[in-house]
Design an enzyme around this catalytic site. Structure first.
Site, PDB file in Angstrom:
ATOM      1  N   HIS A 274      23.157 -19.454  44.253  1.00 51.93           N
ATOM      2  CA  HIS A 274      24.361 -18.533  44.813  1.00 51.93           C
ATOM      3  C   HIS A 274      23.354 -17.712  45.512  1.00 51.93           C
ATOM      4  CE1 HIS A 274      25.535 -15.093  41.224  1.00 51.93           C
ATOM      5  NE2 HIS A 274      24.533 -14.791  41.927  1.00 51.93           N
TER       6      HIS A 274
ATOM      7  N   GLU B 111      29.732 -18.936  45.260  1.00 60.48           N
ATOM      8  CA  GLU B 111      28.877 -19.833  44.078  1.00 60.48           C
ATOM      9  C   GLU B 111      28.708 -21.837  44.353  1.00 60.48           C
ATOM     10  OE1 GLU B 111      28.030 -18.645  41.630  1.00 60.48           O
ATOM     11  OE2 GLU B 111      29.210 -17.097  40.491  1.00 60.48           O
TER      12      GLU B 111
ATOM     13  N   ASP C  40      28.989  -8.047  48.237  1.00 57.90           N
ATOM     14  CA  ASP C  40      31.497  -7.880  47.427  1.00 57.90           C
ATOM     15  C   ASP C  40      30.895  -7.645  46.287  1.00 57.90           C
ATOM     16  OD1 ASP C  40      28.382  -8.340  45.811  1.00 57.90           O
ATOM     17  OD2 ASP C  40      27.980 -10.247  45.886  1.00 57.90           O
TER      18      ASP C  40
ATOM     19  N   ASN D  87      21.592 -20.197  39.723  1.00 60.08           N
ATOM     20  CA  ASN D  87      21.932 -21.093  40.873  1.00 60.08           C
ATOM     21  C   ASN D  87      22.176 -20.836  41.354  1.00 60.08           C
ATOM     22  OD1 ASN D  87      23.920 -19.087  41.160  1.00 60.08           O
ATOM     23  ND2 ASN D  87      25.779 -19.859  39.693  1.00 60.08           N
TER      24      ASN D  87
HETATM   25  C1  F6R Z   1      24.491  -9.171  44.516  1.00 59.30           C
HETATM   26  C2  F6R Z   1      24.704 -10.578  44.509  1.00 59.30           C
HETATM   27  C3  F6R Z   1      24.544 -11.437  44.372  1.00 59.30           C
HETATM   28  C4  F6R Z   1      22.577 -11.010  43.423  1.00 59.30           C
HETATM   29  C5  F6R Z   1      21.839 -12.524  42.597  1.00 59.30           C
HETATM   30  C6  F6R Z   1      21.037 -11.901  42.161  1.00 59.30           C
HETATM   31  O1  F6R Z   1      25.434  -8.058  45.591  1.00 59.30           O
HETATM   32  O2  F6R Z   1      25.415 -10.708  45.655  1.00 59.30           O
HETATM   33  O3  F6R Z   1      24.184 -12.209  44.905  1.00 59.30           O
HETATM   34  O4  F6R Z   1      22.559 -11.085  44.883  1.00 59.30           O
HETATM   35  O5  F6R Z   1      23.226 -12.357  41.411  1.00 59.30           O
HETATM   36  O6  F6R Z   1      20.872 -10.549  40.900  1.00 59.30           O
HETATM   37  P1  F6R Z   1      19.764 -10.278  40.545  1.00 59.30           P
HETATM   38  O7  F6R Z   1      19.358  -9.491  41.745  1.00 59.30           O
HETATM   39  O8  F6R Z   1      20.355  -9.121  39.371  1.00 59.30           O
HETATM   40  O9  F6R Z   1      19.221 -11.591  39.958  1.00 59.30           O
END
Ligand code: F6R
Length: 241
Positions: free
Chosen positions: A135, A140, A65, A133
């Site tokens: 995701h 989301e 992303d 959450n």
């Molecule tokens: C990152 C991504 C997100 C993260 C998720 C967890 O490229 O796509 O889905 O993997 O938000 O983020 P952290 O590891 O910072 O808790």
């Protein structure tokens, strides 16, 4: 689904071992997540690379992303993250880094082009994290389980969680992103899901042991035939109960 629950000090080693066990030799196509959780994995891969234990310099790195509106040179962009934290330490040349182009005038077109590139390439192993959450990438809650790469709005929860990368200022966190869809991610041959910390416990339990449903996007991984989970005890605790 293979699961390893490890303490903090072994987390990076377990994640790197799991990754290398699934990654084909030659010129692997490696899907990379950004964020906090995989940083220690990337540091461990960099250490192994410098020590000559592994050579991933022929890999192609495919990001999940990117924020809409951030230029590749913006230090908050995921393009910069992939370059600095993954590609440079592993010696992967810039031509082998694929990140959605969030600064394009037409992000929808950039998303469609990225989808086509990822589909044509085929990802061998996708490293993924999970949001508090539920995701997966920036899909989301409510994201269709068969979604493709597209422009999405970020939830308040996600923007709050990610404000720590923007000096604690939620207003600085972009409101939109380009994300690989859940259907796109599930085309990867193998997925390595990393989860650490108590903030992930509810989401991880819902994703791995609840129903497969759009309101917990990471639950789509229950349908994937080759998933490895590396979790620390704090993230895993709701699964054990
Ligand atoms: C990152 C991504 C997100 C993260 C998720 C967890 O490229 O796509 O889905 O993997 O938000 O983020 P952290 O590891 O910072 O808790």
């Amino acid at each position: 689904m293979r699961v390893t629950v490890v303490d903090d000090e072994k987390f990076a080693i377990a994640a790197a071992d799991a990754l290398m066990a699934r990654l084909p030799a030659g010129a692997p196509r490696l899907g990379v997540a950004t964020g906090g959780t995989p940083m220690r994995l990337y540091a461990e891969l960099g250490r192994r690379s410098r020590g000559g234990e592994i050579d991933l310099s022929d890999a192609t790195l495919v990001a999940l992303d990117e924020y809409v509106g951030l230029d590749v040179d913006d230090r908050h962009s995921y393009a910069a993250y992939v370059r600095v934290r993954i590609a440079d330490p592993l010696g992967v040349p810039p031509a082998n880094i694929l990140v959605p182009q969030g600064s394009r005038e037409d992000p929808e077109a950039a998303a469609a082009e990225f989808e086509a590139v990822v589909a044509g390439l085929g990802v061998d192993v996708q490293i993924a994290g999970i949001g508090s959450n539920g995701h997966l990438a920036f899909n989301e809650p409510g994201s269709p389980l068969d979604s493709m790469t597209r422009v999405v709005g970020l939830s308040e929860q996600t923007r709050r969680d990610n404000a720590r990368f923007f000096g604690g200022r939620i207003e600085a966190v972009p409101r939109y992103a380009i994300t690989q869809g859940l259907g796109t991610i599930c085309r990867a041959r193998s997925v390595l899901l990393l989860a650490a910390g108590p903030a992930k416990a509810d989401a991880l339990a819902a994703a791995l042991s609840g129903p497969v449903a759009a309101d917990v996007p990471a639950s789509v991984l229950q349908r994937h035939p080759d998933v490895t989970v590396i979790a620390d005890p704090a993230a895993w605790c709701k699964m054990a109960s």
